[in-house]
Write a protein that holds these residues in place. Structure first.
Motif, PDB file in Angstrom:
ATOM      1  N   ASN A 108       9.523  -7.637   0.103  1.00 60.98           N
ATOM      2  CA  ASN A 108       9.114  -6.312  -0.397  1.00 60.98           C
ATOM      3  C   ASN A 108      10.325  -5.384  -0.485  1.00 60.98           C
ATOM      4  O   ASN A 108      11.155  -5.365   0.418  1.00 60.98           O
ATOM      5  CB  ASN A 108       8.063  -5.712   0.555  1.00 60.98           C
ATOM      6  CG  ASN A 108       7.693  -4.272   0.233  1.00 60.98           C
ATOM      7  OD1 ASN A 108       7.730  -3.409   1.099  1.00 60.98           O
ATOM      8  ND2 ASN A 108       7.346  -3.984  -1.001  1.00 60.98           N
TER       9      ASN A 108
ATOM     10  N   PRO B  97       0.806  -1.231   0.000  1.00 52.07           N
ATOM     11  CA  PRO B  97       0.000   0.000   0.000  1.00 52.07           C
ATOM     12  C   PRO B  97       0.833   1.272   0.000  1.00 52.07           C
ATOM     13  O   PRO B  97       1.912   1.328   0.586  1.00 52.07           O
ATOM     14  CB  PRO B  97      -0.774  -0.109   1.318  1.00 52.07           C
ATOM     15  CG  PRO B  97       0.065  -0.971   2.190  1.00 52.07           C
ATOM     16  CD  PRO B  97       0.767  -1.926   1.284  1.00 52.07           C
TER      17      PRO B  97
ATOM     18  N   ASP C 104      11.800  -2.437  -3.810  1.00 55.65           N
ATOM     19  CA  ASP C 104      12.525  -2.147  -5.059  1.00 55.65           C
ATOM     20  C   ASP C 104      12.307  -3.163  -6.172  1.00 55.65           C
ATOM     21  O   ASP C 104      13.217  -3.366  -6.985  1.00 55.65           O
ATOM     22  CB  ASP C 104      14.024  -1.990  -4.792  1.00 55.65           C
ATOM     23  CG  ASP C 104      14.339  -0.735  -3.996  1.00 55.65           C
ATOM     24  OD1 ASP C 104      13.390  -0.034  -3.595  1.00 55.65           O
ATOM     25  OD2 ASP C 104      15.533  -0.458  -3.767  1.00 55.65           O
TER      26      ASP C 104
END
Ligand SMILES: Cc1cc2nc3c(=O)[nH]c(=O)nc-3n(C[C@H](O)[C@H](O)[C@H](O)COP(=O)(O)O)c2cc1C
Length: 320
Positions: free
Chosen positions: A195, A9, A197
């Motif tokens: 999570n 998000p 890049d």
């Protein structure tokens, strides 16, 4: 097997309007995390969060609500709220890096406080049947902080721990720390999601090759910068569709119309779209020039012209 992809998000970007349009035009995301709910000292859910999580606004896709708090009562209050809407899972944000948040012992500022984490998880699991998942960085000051929380986290039936492989102090700067992330894999019994890049198919493949034991990956900024990325990863292709910019154009117009109807006056919609273009521009042929053109567009008419010109340029380049 195709990897499971989750939309990480971004508060201010990935609300229900964005999520629905994204899902309609691009696809590739299995589950969307909603931006965090944060209470302002009172047990009241702000209207904007209510609208964002309303089932009727999320009828075509799967979402998981998220909360950011360090208070067991607040956590339980939000649990009851999301359960009243029919959600089975609540994601807990222990990743936010902003000093206003971390100084009050929330977000990534809470990772170094396993006892407080325990208080929240204990109450949530004792007084509700919600499924809890975590979204964390590896620490605020040091990437080892998370290692001291695992013995606590391992006591609870968490669905998963998604780790943004940075520390809070970095904000969004500097590289992800894959060596530190690797240490997490063997230090907990929980399922980890990666999570950080994932901005291209090549970047995704590099992570997948380094961590073959993972099958869940979260994409945040990369998905706004390149909305085709999740479906390209899923389909294992590096070629964009031939009508790439036509699809983007329809998507753009859809979110523009919705934000324009929702926000009042020319300035808020201008700022909103400028925010998006900071990301969209990254995957155009000349990011600086693209973003500059958007910034220079000071009224809706000029904005429309700027977008048309950008899309014309990109179509010409794609068609050679
Ligand atoms: C403007 C902005 C807002 C964000 N809001 C949230 C949020 O509400 N909840 C959350 O868990 N992470 C939030 N993040 C973090 C991203 O979800 C993601 O973890 C981070 O950007 C790293 O992944 P990426 O490199 O794929 O973007 C936010 C990041 C940015 C830049």
């Amino acid at each position: 097997m195709a990897p499971t992809l989750l939309s990480s998000p971004l508060q201010g970007f990935t609300d229900f309007r964005f999520r629905n349009a994204f899902h309609q035009y691009f696809g590739g995301i299995d589950t969307f995390y909603a931006p965090y709910i944060r209470l302002q000292g009172k047990l009241v859910i702000k209207n904007s969060y209510q609208i964002d999580l309303a089932p009727e606004n999320n009828s075509t896709l799967e979402i998981i609500p998220q909360v950011m708090t360090n208070d067991p009562d607040e956590f339980l209050f939000v649990v009851k709220y999301v359960q009243s809407l029919g959600y089975k899972e609540l994601n807990w944000n222990l990743g936010c890096p902003y000093p206003m948040v971390t100084k009050s012992g929330m977000g990534s500022g809470m990772i170094c406080q396993p006892a407080k984490i325990n208080d929240v998880l204990h109450k949530a699991h004792n007084e509700s049947d919600i499924v809890v998942s975590m979204k964390m960085r590896m620490g605020y000051e040091h990437p080892e902080e998370i290692l001291d929380t695992f013995p606590i986290l391992d006591q609870y039936p968490l669905k998963n721990i998604a780790i943004h492989a940075r520390i809070g102090k970095q904000l969004y700067k500097g590289p992800v720390d894959l060596d530190a992330f690797e240490k997490c894999i063997t230090a907990t019994k929980h399922k980890l999601y990666y999570n950080g890049d994932i901005t291209s198919v090549a970047a995704f493949k590099a992570i997948q090759e380094r961590f073959p034991q993972l099958d869940h990956f979260m994409i945040g900024r990369g998905l706004i910068a390149d909305p085709f990325l999740p479906s390209m990863i899923k389909n294992n292709v590096t070629e964009y569709p031939k009508d790439r910019w036509d699809i983007f154009s329809e998507f753009h117009d859809t979110i523009y119309q919705q934000y324009d109807a929702y926000l009042s006056g020319p300035t808020p919609i201008r700022m909103k779209m400028q925010g998006f273009w900071q990301y969209f521009a990254e995957t155009t042929s000349n990011p600086q020039k693209t973003y500059k053109a958007i910034k220079k567009a000071t009224n809706p008419q000029k904005y429309r012209e700027a977008v048309s010109q950008i899309l014309r340029t990109e179509r010409n380049i794609q068609n050679g």
